[in-house]
Design an enzyme around this catalytic site. Structure first.
Site, short mmCIF file in Angstrom:
data_model
loop_
_atom_site.label_atom_id
_atom_site.label_comp_id
_atom_site.label_asym_id
_atom_site.label_seq_id
_atom_site.Cartn_x
_atom_site.Cartn_y
_atom_site.Cartn_z
N GLU A 119 60.98 28.94 22.72
CA GLU A 119 62.00 29.93 23.02
C GLU A 119 61.83 31.15 22.27
O GLU A 119 61.22 31.38 21.27
CB GLU A 119 63.19 29.36 22.58
N ARG B 245 49.02 37.04 43.39
CA ARG B 245 48.29 36.34 44.33
C ARG B 245 49.03 35.24 45.21
O ARG B 245 48.61 35.17 46.26
CB ARG B 245 46.93 35.84 43.71
N GLN B 246 50.22 34.99 44.65
CA GLN B 246 51.02 33.88 45.23
C GLN B 246 52.05 34.60 46.21
O GLN B 246 53.38 34.59 45.76
CB GLN B 246 51.64 33.04 44.29
N ASP C 36 35.84 41.36 49.96
CA ASP C 36 36.44 40.44 50.82
C ASP C 36 37.30 41.27 51.75
O ASP C 36 37.49 42.54 51.72
CB ASP C 36 37.38 39.38 50.41
N LYS D 181 33.67 36.98 52.84
CA LYS D 181 33.99 36.03 51.84
C LYS D 181 35.02 34.57 52.40
O LYS D 181 35.82 34.97 53.05
CB LYS D 181 34.37 36.35 50.41
N ARG E 230 36.89 31.13 51.21
CA ARG E 230 37.38 30.14 50.07
C ARG E 230 37.38 28.65 50.48
O ARG E 230 38.40 28.33 51.17
CB ARG E 230 38.38 30.68 49.46
N ASP F 84 37.17 45.82 43.67
CA ASP F 84 38.40 44.77 43.85
C ASP F 84 39.23 44.89 43.19
O ASP F 84 39.30 45.86 41.97
CB ASP F 84 37.52 43.51 43.41
N SER G 155 37.97 34.34 37.74
CA SER G 155 36.59 33.50 37.42
C SER G 155 35.44 34.29 37.28
O SER G 155 34.44 33.79 36.60
CB SER G 155 36.67 32.21 38.06
C1 R5P Z 1 41.40 37.77 45.81
O1 R5P Z 1 41.76 38.31 46.91
C2 R5P Z 1 41.39 38.88 44.86
O2 R5P Z 1 41.38 40.24 45.18
C3 R5P Z 1 40.03 38.67 44.06
O3 R5P Z 1 38.93 38.89 44.80
C4 R5P Z 1 40.00 37.46 43.37
O4 R5P Z 1 41.11 37.11 42.74
C5 R5P Z 1 38.79 37.00 42.30
O5 R5P Z 1 38.77 35.91 41.82
P1 R5P Z 1 37.64 35.18 41.13
O6 R5P Z 1 37.10 36.13 40.32
O7 R5P Z 1 38.11 33.86 40.61
O8 R5P Z 1 36.66 34.95 42.35
#
Ligand code: R5P
Length: 344
Positions: free
Chosen positions: A69, A126-127, A201, A224, A226, A250, A255
């Protein structure tokens, strides 16, 4: 008790208890002041912002009990103050979110007049939509939590998607790292036709185009896909990159998979070099090593997320500071001046 509130000039804001009911109560010039407070997520950036504003961080402590906590104490008076609470909701995201919420609760109970949640990096962004049946929209949930905990407004940077501003029913300023990035690209890689700005992307095209426009450069797009969550696959490069110094732009590098795959594909099309500029260096799970072993000349990130040891030690990762940008936005909000002017 030492008073570390700062007067940045004129202040005229509506107190939190009067929010939404009747006309704003205008305080006379110099009648109030602001305070800067930092959680534990990114104290280096908070200190740099404090430096820019010449306003010391308010003394506070965030402790974690043995059972996990979180407990917060604010060690200075904040009654009637315009408080800016700086906290990125970066890894460990859940702890950082709770810390932010609990700090705000403490501020509300200590009678702060207005609380701005300053989120240099808004984790969970991102969610932002249902990706399938029976899945959450966690970005909206976190936005609700922030409002419920007591934020009167939000200041953030390069939201993953601009529409996330609408997840908050309180004023939300979304800053852009573009001016900081543009300046660095110009200094190291030039401008105009010698370079090519590339969005990795389709979702990032608006962001990349804004930077391309500032640099009078052309824009290319990586197609791109996924195939699985966290796995990036490059299908095509839309635009001719041969003979150009390519700049990938970006919002997040996590990752590193997106950038590494994009860099391979761009070099295969005859580019002279590929560099990546990314606002938020999440860089989880061996990402720095992945970047170091890639075709990328360098990765340039901002300090929206506190750099870990791997980033600090890497010769391939460089960090630009957004402290001045965020500090100036805070100054303008405190003084009721235009924030959008920063980007004109
Ligand atoms: C995705 O829409 C984001 O803009 C980034 O391109 C994404 O989060 C990058 O993630 P990672 O480095 O894991 O490929």
């Amino acid at each position: 008790m030492q008073d570390r509130s700062c007067s940045l000039g004129r202040f005229a804001t509506k107190p939190r208890h009067a929010r939404g009911d009747g006309p704003a109560i205008i305080l006379s010039a110099g009648a109030s002041s602001m305070k800067l407070l930092s959680g534990n997520a990114n104290r280096s950036l908070a200190m740099a912002i404090a430096d820019y504003l010449d306003c010391p961080l308010t003394k506070s402590q965030v402790k974690t009990f043995a059972d996990g906590e979180i407990f917060v104490t604010i060690d200075e008076n904040v009654r009637g103050e315009d408080v800016f609470l700086i906290q990125s909701t970066s890894s460990p995201a859940n702890d950082r979110v709770m810390e932010l919420l609990i700090c705000m609760d403490a501020l509300v109970r200590a009678s702060a007049r207005r609380i701005t949640a300053v989120l240099p990096y808004f984790g969970y962004a991102r969610q932002d939509r249902k990706t399938g049946g029976r899945t959450p929209i966690s970005a909206k949930l976190v936005a609700n939590l922030i409002s419920t905990a007591g934020a009167d407004r939000v200041l953030t940077l390069d939201l993953h998607a601009g529409q996330i501003q609408g997840f908050f029913d309180i004023p939300t300023d979304n800053l852009y790292a573009a001016p900081v990035i543009e300046q660095d690209v110009r200094k190291h890689y030039g401008e105009g036709k010698t370079i090519m700005i590339i969005s990795p992307d389709v979702g990032g095209v608006v962001r990349a185009r804004a930077i391309a426009d500032r640099l009078n450069a052309d824009l290319a797009i990586v197609d791109k896909r996924r195939p699985n969550p966290g796995e990036a696959e490059v299908m095509n490069i839309i635009g001719s990159v041969a003979g150009r110094a390519c700049i990938l732009v970006d919002d997040i590098v996590d990752s590193g998979g997106t950038l590494v795959k994009a860099a391979d594909a761009i070099m295969a099309q005859g580019a002279t070099s590929v560099t990546a500029y990314v606002t938020h260096g999440v860089l989880s799970n061996g990402a720095v090593k992945r970047i170091e072993g890639s075709a990328l000349k360098e990765l340039v990130i901002t300090d929206s997320i506190e750099a870990g040891d791997a980033i600090r030690a890497s010769k391939n990762v460089r960090t630009l500071s957004v402290a001045r940008l965020m500090g100036e936005a805070i100054r303008r909000i405190a003084n009721e001046e235009s924030v959008s002017k920063l980007f004109e």
